[in-house]
Design a protein around this motif. Structure first.
Motif, PDB file in Angstrom:
ATOM      1  N   GLY A 189     -10.955  32.034 -67.247  1.00  9.94           N
ATOM      2  CA  GLY A 189     -12.122  31.947 -66.370  1.00  9.94           C
ATOM      3  C   GLY A 189     -11.711  31.516 -64.981  1.00  9.94           C
ATOM      4  O   GLY A 189     -10.825  32.098 -64.363  1.00  9.94           O
ATOM      5  N   ASN A 190     -12.354  30.455 -64.500  1.00 12.64           N
ATOM      6  CA  ASN A 190     -12.080  29.940 -63.151  1.00 12.64           C
ATOM      7  C   ASN A 190     -11.075  28.790 -63.138  1.00 12.64           C
ATOM      8  O   ASN A 190     -11.019  28.030 -62.168  1.00 12.64           O
ATOM      9  CB  ASN A 190     -13.378  29.482 -62.484  1.00 12.64           C
ATOM     10  CG  ASN A 190     -14.258  30.652 -62.115  1.00 12.64           C
ATOM     11  OD1 ASN A 190     -13.762  31.727 -61.784  1.00 12.64           O
ATOM     12  ND2 ASN A 190     -15.558  30.459 -62.183  1.00 12.64           N
ATOM     13  N   TYR A 191     -10.300  28.658 -64.218  1.00 12.76           N
ATOM     14  CA  TYR A 191      -9.361  27.539 -64.303  1.00 12.76           C
ATOM     15  C   TYR A 191      -7.954  28.021 -64.619  1.00 12.76           C
ATOM     16  O   TYR A 191      -7.747  28.958 -65.390  1.00 12.76           O
ATOM     17  CB  TYR A 191      -9.807  26.524 -65.357  1.00 12.76           C
ATOM     18  CG  TYR A 191     -11.105  25.874 -64.972  1.00 12.76           C
ATOM     19  CD1 TYR A 191     -11.127  24.781 -64.107  1.00 12.76           C
ATOM     20  CD2 TYR A 191     -12.317  26.382 -65.420  1.00 12.76           C
ATOM     21  CE1 TYR A 191     -12.325  24.205 -63.721  1.00 12.76           C
ATOM     22  CE2 TYR A 191     -13.518  25.815 -65.035  1.00 12.76           C
ATOM     23  CZ  TYR A 191     -13.516  24.728 -64.185  1.00 12.76           C
ATOM     24  OH  TYR A 191     -14.701  24.167 -63.792  1.00 12.76           O
TER      25      TYR A 191
ATOM     26  N   ASP B 122      -9.049  24.360 -60.434  1.00 10.45           N
ATOM     27  CA  ASP B 122     -10.206  25.247 -60.281  1.00 10.45           C
ATOM     28  C   ASP B 122      -9.831  26.335 -59.275  1.00 10.45           C
ATOM     29  O   ASP B 122      -9.452  26.050 -58.144  1.00 10.45           O
ATOM     30  CB  ASP B 122     -11.404  24.445 -59.771  1.00 10.45           C
ATOM     31  CG  ASP B 122     -12.678  25.266 -59.658  1.00 10.45           C
ATOM     32  OD1 ASP B 122     -12.602  26.497 -59.477  1.00 10.45           O
ATOM     33  OD2 ASP B 122     -13.765  24.669 -59.728  1.00 10.45           O
ATOM     34  N   ILE B 123      -9.942  27.610 -59.719  1.00 15.19           N
ATOM     35  CA  ILE B 123      -9.592  28.733 -58.848  1.00 15.19           C
ATOM     36  C   ILE B 123     -10.818  29.595 -58.546  1.00 15.19           C
ATOM     37  O   ILE B 123     -10.687  30.801 -58.292  1.00 15.19           O
ATOM     38  CB  ILE B 123      -8.460  29.590 -59.452  1.00 15.19           C
ATOM     39  CG1 ILE B 123      -8.829  30.040 -60.863  1.00 15.19           C
ATOM     40  CG2 ILE B 123      -7.143  28.842 -59.408  1.00 15.19           C
ATOM     41  CD1 ILE B 123      -7.980  31.157 -61.396  1.00 15.19           C
ATOM     42  N   THR B 124     -12.003  28.986 -58.562  1.00 14.41           N
ATOM     43  CA  THR B 124     -13.216  29.724 -58.216  1.00 14.41           C
ATOM     44  C   THR B 124     -13.021  30.442 -56.893  1.00 14.41           C
ATOM     45  O   THR B 124     -13.408  31.592 -56.730  1.00 14.41           O
ATOM     46  CB  THR B 124     -14.430  28.774 -58.154  1.00 14.41           C
ATOM     47  OG1 THR B 124     -14.561  28.123 -59.425  1.00 14.41           O
ATOM     48  CG2 THR B 124     -15.699  29.535 -57.835  1.00 14.41           C
ATOM     49  N   ASP B 125     -12.396  29.752 -55.930  1.00 13.76           N
ATOM     50  CA  ASP B 125     -12.003  30.358 -54.660  1.00 13.76           C
ATOM     51  C   ASP B 125     -10.479  30.444 -54.660  1.00 13.76           C
ATOM     52  O   ASP B 125      -9.803  29.439 -54.430  1.00 13.76           O
ATOM     53  CB  ASP B 125     -12.491  29.506 -53.488  1.00 13.76           C
ATOM     54  CG  ASP B 125     -12.036  30.032 -52.136  1.00 13.76           C
ATOM     55  OD1 ASP B 125     -11.350  31.080 -52.085  1.00 13.76           O
ATOM     56  OD2 ASP B 125     -12.355  29.381 -51.125  1.00 13.76           O
ATOM     57  N   PRO B 126      -9.906  31.630 -54.952  1.00 12.38           N
ATOM     58  CA  PRO B 126      -8.447  31.742 -55.055  1.00 12.38           C
ATOM     59  C   PRO B 126      -7.702  31.371 -53.770  1.00 12.38           C
ATOM     60  O   PRO B 126      -6.528  31.041 -53.817  1.00 12.38           O
ATOM     61  CB  PRO B 126      -8.201  33.212 -55.392  1.00 12.38           C
ATOM     62  CG  PRO B 126      -9.519  33.798 -55.730  1.00 12.38           C
ATOM     63  CD  PRO B 126     -10.578  32.893 -55.184  1.00 12.38           C
TER      64      PRO B 126
ATOM     65  N   PRO C  52      -7.370  26.803 -54.073  1.00 13.91           N
ATOM     66  CA  PRO C  52      -7.344  26.194 -55.405  1.00 13.91           C
ATOM     67  C   PRO C  52      -7.499  24.679 -55.293  1.00 13.91           C
ATOM     68  O   PRO C  52      -6.922  24.052 -54.405  1.00 13.91           O
ATOM     69  CB  PRO C  52      -5.979  26.591 -55.954  1.00 13.91           C
ATOM     70  CG  PRO C  52      -5.161  26.997 -54.780  1.00 13.91           C
ATOM     71  CD  PRO C  52      -6.110  27.426 -53.710  1.00 13.91           C
TER      72      PRO C  52
END
Length: 188
Positions: free
Chosen positions: A147-149, A163-167, A170
């Motif tokens: 997912g986003n992690y 958290d890589i919601t916004d690559p 991070p």
């Protein structure tokens, strides 16, 4: 008796260390297809350590693509559409030692040794671009994405969750100190 046990443990440790160094030349693969600017004479010498294949991509340009962690050379992107004749189509140098890689979507997530986590946009496999970085304070050996992690095996620093919601940005979520963590796998 104690001395004998100590010597046996010491011998086992030496054997493990020697076998670890002899395995460093192994290659691992991640799958992503296109050809244009190929770096001059790229090679997969004995410094590749991990490979990742993105089997769930809706992007046609990322089918039949493999991303390989190439140690001091960064990452290599290979076209494996002809399985008996894979070709290096591009590469991207990283500031560290690319130890592990996992592709998720359009991004290669790289465990880059002392440089931490590096995120590379592979939307155009012939023109990869680094878009994100996070220093993990340890030595990033392995990486898994869910997912986003991103979950990073960060050597003596233990488990690092990002958290890589916004690559492009991070963010550290937490660190779990462990004596030593050199590999991991995320199970959904």
């Amino acid at each position: 008796m104690r001395r004998k046990v100590f010597l046996i443990l010491l011998l086992m440790l030496i054997v493990l260390m020697v076998s670890n160094f002899s395995l460093r030349g192994c290659i691992a693969i991640e799958e992503v297809n296109n050809v244009s600017a190929i770096p001059s004479n790229p090679t997969l010498e004995d410094n590749s350590s991990d490979v990742s294949v993105n089997n769930n991509t809706p992007q046609p340009q990322l089918s039949n693509i493999v991303v390989a962690a190439g140690g001091k050379e960064g990452i290599f992107i290979l076209d494996v559409s002809n399985k008996s004749n894979p070709k290096i189509i591009s590469s991207s140098n990283t500031a560290g030692w690319a130890e592990g890689v996992q592709v998720s979507g359009n991004y290669a997530h790289i465990a880059d040794g002392g440089n931490g986590l590096v995120i590379v946009d592979i939307t155009e496999p012939t023109n990869p671009r680094q878009v994100g970085h996070l220093d993990t304070d340890g030595y990033a050996w392995g990486v898994q994405v869910s997912g986003n992690y991103v979950y990073i095996a960060d050597g003596g620093n233990g488990l690092v969750i990002v958290d890589i919601t916004d690559p492009t940005n991070p963010e550290l979520v937490t660190k779990m100190p462990l004596t030593a963590l050199y590999g991991l796998d995320y199970i959904d």
